[in-house]
Every structure is written in structure tokens, then in C-alpha cells.
Design a protein around this motif. Structure first.
Motif, PDB file in Angstrom:
ATOM      1  N   GLY A   1      43.013  44.433  35.841  1.00 55.70           N
ATOM      2  CA  GLY A   1      43.913  44.576  34.704  1.00 55.70           C
ATOM      3  C   GLY A   1      43.271  45.329  33.557  1.00 55.70           C
ATOM      4  N   TRP A   2      42.217  46.103  33.866  1.00 55.52           N
ATOM      5  CA  TRP A   2      41.487  46.822  32.821  1.00 55.52           C
ATOM      6  C   TRP A   2      42.125  48.183  32.544  1.00 55.52           C
ATOM      7  CZ3 TRP A   2      39.104  51.578  32.590  1.00 55.52           C
ATOM      8  CH2 TRP A   2      38.331  51.810  31.436  1.00 55.52           C
ATOM      9  N   ARG A   3      42.222  48.522  31.264  1.00 58.73           N
ATOM     10  CA  ARG A   3      42.669  49.856  30.852  1.00 58.73           C
ATOM     11  C   ARG A   3      41.976  50.230  29.548  1.00 58.73           C
ATOM     12  NH1 ARG A   3      46.713  48.021  33.872  1.00 58.73           N
ATOM     13  NH2 ARG A   3      47.920  49.491  35.128  1.00 58.73           N
TER      14      ARG A   3
ATOM     15  N   ASP B   1      35.300  49.512  25.214  1.00 57.68           N
ATOM     16  CA  ASP B   1      36.253  49.196  26.278  1.00 57.68           C
ATOM     17  C   ASP B   1      35.531  48.901  27.587  1.00 57.68           C
ATOM     18  OD1 ASP B   1      38.528  49.547  24.694  1.00 57.68           O
ATOM     19  OD2 ASP B   1      38.747  51.661  25.228  1.00 57.68           O
ATOM     20  N   TYR B   2      34.477  49.659  27.860  1.00 57.68           N
ATOM     21  CA  TYR B   2      33.840  49.604  29.171  1.00 57.68           C
ATOM     22  C   TYR B   2      33.048  48.317  29.371  1.00 57.68           C
ATOM     23  CZ  TYR B   2      35.223  54.421  30.112  1.00 57.68           C
ATOM     24  OH  TYR B   2      35.942  55.556  30.349  1.00 57.68           O
ATOM     25  N   VAL B   3      32.482  47.761  28.308  1.00 66.36           N
ATOM     26  CA  VAL B   3      31.739  46.496  28.484  1.00 66.36           C
ATOM     27  C   VAL B   3      32.688  45.354  28.829  1.00 66.36           C
ATOM     28  CG1 VAL B   3      29.862  47.248  26.967  1.00 66.36           C
ATOM     29  CG2 VAL B   3      31.743  45.879  26.012  1.00 66.36           C
ATOM     30  N   GLN B   4      33.934  45.448  28.415  1.00 73.86           N
ATOM     31  CA  GLN B   4      34.905  44.420  28.798  1.00 73.86           C
ATOM     32  C   GLN B   4      35.142  44.447  30.296  1.00 73.86           C
ATOM     33  OE1 GLN B   4      38.453  44.199  26.356  1.00 73.86           O
ATOM     34  NE2 GLN B   4      37.366  45.000  24.573  1.00 73.86           N
ATOM     35  N   ALA B   5      35.120  45.652  30.888  1.00 74.89           N
ATOM     36  CA  ALA B   5      35.265  45.764  32.343  1.00 74.89           C
ATOM     37  C   ALA B   5      34.088  45.103  33.054  1.00 74.89           C
ATOM     38  CB  ALA B   5      35.381  47.227  32.742  1.00 74.89           C
ATOM     39  N   MET B   6      32.874  45.246  32.498  1.00 74.55           N
ATOM     40  CA  MET B   6      31.702  44.597  33.095  1.00 74.55           C
ATOM     41  C   MET B   6      31.934  43.100  33.220  1.00 74.55           C
ATOM     42  SD  MET B   6      28.650  46.404  30.906  1.00 74.55           S
ATOM     43  CE  MET B   6      28.527  48.181  30.701  1.00 74.55           C
ATOM     44  N   HIS B   7      32.385  42.493  32.139  1.00 69.51           N
ATOM     45  CA  HIS B   7      32.621  41.047  32.142  1.00 69.51           C
ATOM     46  C   HIS B   7      33.722  40.681  33.126  1.00 69.51           C
ATOM     47  CE1 HIS B   7      34.620  37.332  30.539  1.00 69.51           C
ATOM     48  NE2 HIS B   7      33.372  36.908  30.621  1.00 69.51           N
ATOM     49  N   MET B   8      34.791  41.457  33.161  1.00 65.96           N
ATOM     50  CA  MET B   8      35.895  41.173  34.075  1.00 65.96           C
ATOM     51  C   MET B   8      35.438  41.152  35.528  1.00 65.96           C
ATOM     52  SD  MET B   8      38.943  43.519  32.467  1.00 65.96           S
ATOM     53  CE  MET B   8      39.758  43.111  30.928  1.00 65.96           C
ATOM     54  N   MET B   9      34.520  42.049  35.876  1.00 64.81           N
ATOM     55  CA  MET B   9      34.053  42.129  37.266  1.00 64.81           C
ATOM     56  C   MET B   9      33.396  40.836  37.709  1.00 64.81           C
ATOM     57  SD  MET B   9      32.426  45.953  37.554  1.00 64.81           S
ATOM     58  CE  MET B   9      33.148  47.253  36.569  1.00 64.81           C
ATOM     59  N   LEU B  10      32.685  40.163  36.807  1.00 63.68           N
ATOM     60  CA  LEU B  10      31.971  38.946  37.176  1.00 63.68           C
ATOM     61  C   LEU B  10      32.862  37.707  37.151  1.00 63.68           C
ATOM     62  CD1 LEU B  10      28.385  39.219  35.662  1.00 63.68           C
ATOM     63  CD2 LEU B  10      29.280  39.996  37.852  1.00 63.68           C
ATOM     64  N   GLN B  11      34.130  37.868  36.797  1.00 62.70           N
ATOM     65  CA  GLN B  11      35.044  36.721  36.763  1.00 62.70           C
ATOM     66  C   GLN B  11      35.939  36.673  37.997  1.00 62.70           C
ATOM     67  OE1 GLN B  11      33.919  35.000  34.161  1.00 62.70           O
ATOM     68  NE2 GLN B  11      32.798  36.898  33.753  1.00 62.70           N
ATOM     69  N   GLN B  12      35.793  37.620  38.920  1.00 57.09           N
ATOM     70  CA  GLN B  12      36.666  37.686  40.086  1.00 57.09           C
ATOM     71  C   GLN B  12      36.224  36.700  41.163  1.00 57.09           C
ATOM     72  OE1 GLN B  12      39.439  39.645  39.609  1.00 57.09           O
ATOM     73  NE2 GLN B  12      38.362  39.750  37.635  1.00 57.09           N
ATOM     74  N   PRO B  13      37.170  36.247  41.999  1.00 66.62           N
ATOM     75  CA  PRO B  13      36.806  35.296  43.069  1.00 66.62           C
ATOM     76  C   PRO B  13      35.772  35.856  44.044  1.00 66.62           C
ATOM     77  CG  PRO B  13      39.194  35.386  42.772  1.00 66.62           C
ATOM     78  CD  PRO B  13      38.617  36.503  41.958  1.00 66.62           C
ATOM     79  N   GLU B  14      35.863  37.147  44.363  1.00 65.41           N
ATOM     80  CA  GLU B  14      34.941  37.780  45.294  1.00 65.41           C
ATOM     81  C   GLU B  14      34.242  38.948  44.613  1.00 65.41           C
ATOM     82  OE1 GLU B  14      34.212  36.729  48.298  1.00 65.41           O
ATOM     83  OE2 GLU B  14      35.663  35.075  48.189  1.00 65.41           O
ATOM     84  N   PRO B  15      32.958  39.175  44.907  1.00 72.69           N
ATOM     85  CA  PRO B  15      32.235  40.289  44.279  1.00 72.69           C
ATOM     86  C   PRO B  15      32.645  41.636  44.871  1.00 72.69           C
ATOM     87  CG  PRO B  15      30.818  39.152  45.867  1.00 72.69           C
ATOM     88  CD  PRO B  15      32.093  38.363  45.794  1.00 72.69           C
ATOM     89  N   ARG B  16      33.085  42.538  44.012  1.00 74.33           N
ATOM     90  CA  ARG B  16      33.500  43.872  44.444  1.00 74.33           C
ATOM     91  C   ARG B  16      33.027  44.902  43.429  1.00 74.33           C
ATOM     92  NH1 ARG B  16      39.842  42.528  46.055  1.00 74.33           N
ATOM     93  NH2 ARG B  16      39.364  41.225  47.879  1.00 74.33           N
ATOM     94  N   ASP B  17      32.800  46.120  43.913  1.00 75.14           N
ATOM     95  CA  ASP B  17      32.383  47.220  43.056  1.00 75.14           C
ATOM     96  C   ASP B  17      33.619  47.959  42.540  1.00 75.14           C
ATOM     97  OD1 ASP B  17      29.786  46.539  43.801  1.00 75.14           O
ATOM     98  OD2 ASP B  17      29.782  47.965  45.467  1.00 75.14           O
ATOM     99  N   TYR B  18      33.495  48.507  41.313  1.00 73.68           N
ATOM    100  CA  TYR B  18      34.638  49.190  40.708  1.00 73.68           C
ATOM    101  C   TYR B  18      34.212  50.464  40.002  1.00 73.68           C
ATOM    102  CZ  TYR B  18      37.274  44.834  41.353  1.00 73.68           C
ATOM    103  OH  TYR B  18      37.891  43.729  41.892  1.00 73.68           O
ATOM    104  N   VAL B  19      35.081  51.475  40.082  1.00 73.68           N
ATOM    105  CA  VAL B  19      34.976  52.676  39.260  1.00 73.68           C
ATOM    106  C   VAL B  19      35.697  52.414  37.943  1.00 73.68           C
ATOM    107  CG1 VAL B  19      35.912  55.020  39.000  1.00 73.68           C
ATOM    108  CG2 VAL B  19      34.672  54.403  41.079  1.00 73.68           C
ATOM    109  N   ILE B  20      35.022  52.744  36.827  1.00 73.59           N
ATOM    110  CA  ILE B  20      35.607  52.554  35.491  1.00 73.59           C
ATOM    111  C   ILE B  20      35.613  53.889  34.758  1.00 73.59           C
ATOM    112  CG2 ILE B  20      35.422  51.358  33.285  1.00 73.59           C
ATOM    113  CD1 ILE B  20      36.070  49.495  35.622  1.00 73.59           C
TER     114      ILE B  20
END
Length: 343
Positions: A306-308, A233-252
Motif C-alpha cells: 500500500g506504499w505510494r 517517503d522511502y523510509v516508510q516503505a522500509m518499515h512496511m516491508m518488515l511488518q508483512q506476514p512473509e519476508p519479500r523483496d520490493y522495488v521502491i
């Protein structure tokens, strides 16, 4: 035209799951490997025939520049690290070099290959960079659950090194306009987790005891609480982060905590045993500076990415037990392993 990704640490748990995920999305995937004799490289290529490899070393700036220049990736995922926290006390300098300064080296390599100057430039068309940060950076927590703005108070050389990697990633983003993000991932496990980690040590130990290949299981702090999820599940969040319009850090993370005792209870119940009959507490396995509780607040990732998580804690431990039971029964793979992992 398909995107191209370079993954450091591709032979580890997260690297293998991320490679699979990106290949499924149609990416060309390259793995950075240190030396041609990497013992895990063969197993990975057997698993994923479509992978390509490029040589490089997180302690060698020139090799990272050469690897990036050869691959010309759209995205770089830096998963390379010495990830076993207890080892960081006995090899603090090495852990700092790989987990901390290594991040600086690859960021600098991206800057060089991208031709970025000291002035900020637009992020469009650049290499996008993901840094694997860690919940261990929070350490002795100032608040719970932990979110993106929670202050860091790391309690191990590992956590300190990861904190440097996190901040230098932010610095390159702010200084050079680099599209660079950090994922502050809480504990995530799978059947591919190394035997030195407490979850896998427990699931494998329970199976070995059930099959008569081991008598007792030595553990340390059974009361330590962690937010555990499934690595897939968590590697999908990694990919999602790099698809956003602006670079932001996230807690997963999952937002739920469990104790080491919970892991033991579920794992032993899965093989029809009571953990209390087989687990022995060894004070020598307690960390010099313990982190008692880590729990994620993933609200930002849920709202913006939209990650869960899709796999529950109970399902995760059962999955790991089933995998260990299958491998042990078929191959007698683990025998009388005496694991010395510390918790």
C-alpha cells in the motif's frame, strides 16, 4: 510493550528519517555508531533527543554480535554503506568490505544471537532484518522499467557490492529461515543529502550562484536519467516491508524518470536563473562506466504494501532549494564551496 529497532548508518540521510519515523510510531530506537567521536552523532542527538546509541563496526564481526546482544532488537535496518557511487572506483576494496561483506557480518551476527542452526526454522519471534539494496544493481538494464525479477548488471564496484549484499540476504532467508528482506530503492533525495551527490550539488550550487558566492557549476553527464523520490517517503516503505506476514523483496520508486538537466533547470528556475548561463560540462566528472537510465516499477509495493510516494519530483527539488537558501542566508554556511562530486 514498544518494539525496539537497531539502525546501522543512522547518521546518514535515510537513517535520520527512519529514526524519526520509528520514534513517531513509538519504537525504542538505537543507532549503531563507529567510535565515540563520530562527528555526526552529536547533530543527530540534537535532532532526536530520544535516540540511544550502541558501538559497533561493520568491519568487526564481534562488535556486531555484542551490539545485537546488548540491544536485543525486534528489527534491524542495515543502512550502513559508502553510498557515493563514484567513490567506489577509487576505493573499491573498502566499498566491497562495507557494502558487501558488511551485510554478511551483520546477518551472521543475527544468526548467532538468534541461535539459528543450518536447518530452516520458523520466522516467528525472530529478529527481522532489512537490507538497503540499490537500483544501481540493475546497472545496464535488461528491461525498463525495472521490477523485482529484472536481472542485475551492475556498472560500478558499488553496484557489485550491493548485489552481493542483496543475494546474501536472500541466502540467509532461504538457508536459515531468517526474516530478511531487501528494499531495492531507487534514487531518493532530501535537504539532508550530502553535498557530494548531484542533486544537492545542483541545488546548493544554484543558491550559491544566486547569492554571488559561486560563479559556475561543474557537472558531468546531463543526459543521465534517474527515478528520483523523497527519502522521507522511502523510509516508510522500509518499515512496511518488515511488518508483512512473509519476508519479500520490493522495488521502491516513483515509476517516473528525469534527467540531471531537469534537476538543474528546476533548481535554477527556483532562484530566478537560467541554468544554461552557469553550468559547465566537465568531461572529468563522467563515470568510467555510465548507467544511462534507471526507472522503477513499484507495482508490487503498491499492491502488497500500500506504499505510494507523496512528494513529486518538482516539489522535492523545490524543497531542497528552499532548505539550502534558508541555511545559506542565515549562516552563510557554504561560502565558496568548490564541490568535486562526479556524476
Amino acid at each position: 510493550m514498544s518494539k525496539r529497532a537497531l539502525i546501522t548508518g543512522i547518521t546518514g540521510q535515510d537513517g535520520s528519517y527512519l529514526a524519526e519515523h520509528l520514534l513517531d510510531l513509538g519504537y525504542e530506537v538505537y543507532g549503531l555508531v563507529r567510535g565515540q567521536a563520530n562527528p555526526r552523532k552529536g547533530r543527530l542527538s540534537q535532532l532526536m533527543k530520544d535516540l540511544s546509541f550502541v558501538g559497533g563496526d561493520m568491519m568487526d564481526q564481534g562488535s556486531l554480535v555484542a551490539a545485537l546482544d546488548a540491544v536485543q532488537p525486534d528489527e534491524v535496518y542495515n543502512l550502513a554503506a559508502i553510498s557515493f557511487v563514484p567513490l567506489s572506483w577509487s576505493q573499491a576494496e573498502l566499498v566491497s568490505e562495507i557494502n558487501g561483506t558488511g551485510v554478511l557480518r551483520i546477518l551472521e551476527a543475527i544468526r548467532i544471537v538468534s541461535g539459528l542452526s543450518t536447518s530452516r526454522t520458523a520466522t516467528g519471534g525472530q529478529i527481522r532484518f532489512y537490507q538497503a539494496s540499490s537500483s544501481e544493481m540493475f546497472g545496464e538494464v535488461a528491461e525498463s522499467p525495472q521490477h523485482e525479477a529484472t536481472p542485475f548488471h551492475p556498472r560500478s564496484p558499488y553496484g557489485v557490492a550491493k548485489s552481493f549484499g542483496h543475494f546474501i540476504t536472500r541466502n540467509y532467508r532461504e538457508s536459515y529461515g531468517l526474516y530478511a528482506v531487501s528494499g531495492m530503492l531507487f534514487n531518493h533525495e532530501s535537504p539532508r543529502r550530502g553535498l557530494e551527490f548531484v542533486t544537492r550539488k545542483i541545488t546548493c550550487g544554484a543558491v550559491n550562484i544566486k547569492l554571488g558566492q559561486q560563479e559556475k557549476l561543474l557537472l558531468g553527464n546531463m543526459a543521465a536519467q534517474r527515478d528520483w523520490g523523497y527519502a522521507g517517503d522511502y523510509v516508510q516503505a522500509m518499515h512496511m516491508m518488515l511488518q508483512q506476514p512473509e519476508p519479500r523483496d520490493y522495488v521502491i520508486g516513483t515509476g517516473r524518470t528525469h534527467t540531471v538537466e531537469d534537476v538543474a533547470r528546476i533548481a535554477f528556475e527556483a532562484v530566478g536563473l537560467d541554468w544554461r548561463d552557469y553550468v559547465v560540462i566537465d568531461p572529468g566528472l563522467v563515470r568510467p562506466a555510465e548507467v544511462d537510465t534507471l526507472c522503477a516499477n513499484p507495482a508490487k509495493a503498491q499492491a502488497e504494501l500500500g506504499w505510494r510516494p507523496t512528494v513529486s519530483f518538482e516539489e522535492l527539488i523545490q524543497m531542497m532549494v528552499d532548505s539550502d537558501l534558508s541555511h545559506t542566508t542565515k549562516e552563510q554556511q557554504y561560502g565558496h564551496l568548490q564541490l568535486a562530486a562526479a556524476w
